[in-house]
Enzyme design. Sequence first.
Site: not given
Length: 804
Positions: A375, A497-499
């Site tokens: 991230r 995406v990714e949180g």
Amino acid sequence: MTVAIVLAVFFALAYFRAKLWLWSVLAVLIAAAATFSGPDRTAAGFILFVAVTALVAILNVTSLRRALLTRPLFGLFARMLPPLSETEREALESGTVGWDGELFSGSPNWQKLLDLPAPALSAAEQAFLDGPVEELCRMLDDWRIVEYDKDLPPQVWQFLKEERFFGMIIPPEYGGLGFSALAHSAVIMKISSRSITAAVTAMVPNSLGPAELLLHYGTPAQKDHYLPRLARGEEIPCFALTGPEAGSDAAAIPDRGVVCRGNFSGEDIVGIRLNWEKRYITLGPVATLLGLAFKLSDPDHLLGDQEDLGITLALIPADTPGITIGSRHVPLDIPFQNGPNWGKDVFIPLDWIIGGAERAGQGWRMLMESLGVGRSISLPALSTGAGKLACRATGAYARIRRQFRVPIGQMEGVEEALARIAGLTYQMEAARSLTCAAVDRGEKPAVLSAIVKYNLTERMRQVLNDAMDVQGGSGICLGPRNVLGRAYQAIPIGITVEGANILTRTLIVFGQGAIRSHPHVLKEMQAVANPDKAAGFSQFDAHFFAHVGFTLSTAARALFSGLTGGYLLQVPAGPCRRPLQKASRLSSVFVLTADASMLVLGGALKRREKLSGRLADILSNLYLVSAVVKQFEDRGRPVEEQPLMEWACAESFRVIDTAFAEFFRNFPNRPVAWLLRLATFPLGIRPVAPGDRLGHRLATLLMAPGATRDRLTAGIFVPTALDEALGRIEDALPKVIAAEGVERKLRDARKQGTISGEDESSVLSAAIAAGVITAAEGEAVTAADAARREVIRVDDFPPDYGQI
């Protein structure tokens, strides 16, 4: 007067974080002086002396302090703490603390930051960017990829494999490139300025995926088998985490694995029978190797006494019986490979668990640490690439495009948007490089990764929104001539995406940061949760009273710097002195506010997401100021770049002050809110946006070729061919600028009646004939006009376009 002196003494002790023994000695001496030195000795004075002496004794004698103070506080603290699940505890304890710890200190050591080596690429990494990455960008026809092929062409897939784009993070001993995080980021940034589809395809195998997990947790046999195959592109990996019932709450995955006996390749073995349903899995439709997260149980105790082992990660070949894979989602028409997959009674050996059977149940911590690294790199790089592309293309377009006979960039409304595009991109590049440098130093930044993921994807949204406003019709008409349309389409993908960004801001940045990055809170929580109650009690005693001293010091620093505007704070000298003083002051205000919030609201703060989101904005922008200053100093304090630094810092301070004002206005305990505001902003809160003159300088910088503009947009793909949209803009900008002086002569001559004409061609002919301009100058105007017309043209298609 005496009272004032005493208060000043204790204020100084707090400010300089004096040791407890010094507080104690001075307290007893002052109490003794007040009681026994004067002629009027009263009972009240004697009682005060006894009380002070008793308090000093209680605080300094460990057995007394623990019996009278620590024990009741220990119980109170245990009741106030929200219950933590095992996954929450692992998330809080995963990763490392870096510069976020300094920001939570209330007194950041700026020299420590500035002394860190400037991020730099190796010669091999730069050669890769100049060679294979440049060649890849030239191969990509993004309009064809998105509009017609709906995938990267076969030759691009082959090139990505042959040049080991999928093995950037894999060490050379396994056949990979072994690149730094900074190089990985630079590669993704450059590709993203050309094609979002290609950038996502290249970034996923190098971020959260099998390679990252294998490098840190795989067995030697797993590394030897898979890493070379991944590096060469013989295996296409994906990682299946998200499912219909578990998105941002990934720990809630319902997918199950059961340890049992079964038949595998003709042998009866102890293995795992899996059932799952996943979706939104990037590279899933074309993956040959599936990383899978699931909850593992051992009802027959074949592995040991524990039945519920927890989240576990495994590597599974995609052709394993029982797996359904290959169908695709369509993420906003950006055609990178993404889709669902399912597993029905899939039986796998235990040694397919990443790290082997001994890693069963450790998957959540493995994910948290790996996600923090990934991230930090991929999405921030993609966002920065989009910002730089907007700076390069839209800045020039604003000089080339005219309305009301002037370049649109000279209109103040457009100028305001250009300033944001430049200033926010400068912030993005600073945060991208600083965070990558932290990863390259071996950090696994849990909180900082969330900060850059959230803030850079949001800045990408703001920058592209502004750029589309400036581009107008040329921005919304899709086609080969459109520079920004596909990046604009892709904005929500990075946001999601990714949180998801809403939850990243409200739950992770501050929620995790307040515990993980604070110098005492996590230690206190661990002490209370320690199963060895005696040891936990002793640890709590040490950490709690250190926390009390820390809070007193922070309060003193916040009040003092609030009264003095931070002008007396000691920070490194130079052009960044004032921003660093402001950041130091706001750091102490932030920590005091965070401590007070946790004390007053306790576990309820976790549910007060609007409050925690504002605290997240404050922490995020303190980090952005840090990154901007570091970048400016690393580049040698270039004078021409100073407006960018000043604008970026001023914008972050505006956001911080606004967040504080809204936080205090909405804090539920009103007396505490008033006291906090008075102590931290005794002279009031006045959010101030960057000034118009400063914004004008940034807009001007974007609209003319120059070293600063080149530095701001460095690292993106800039084509020179005139059949490329950006290539035409690059060609037109110097021609338009060169012609501006000639065009002024023409306007003046027409006003004076020296020349006239029905159209531009006749005006030019008349001007040359009258000696107003030379023939060469006339050719310059003609060339500029032709180049301008090419830039402002938009695509059109036949009437049956899009019909099937």
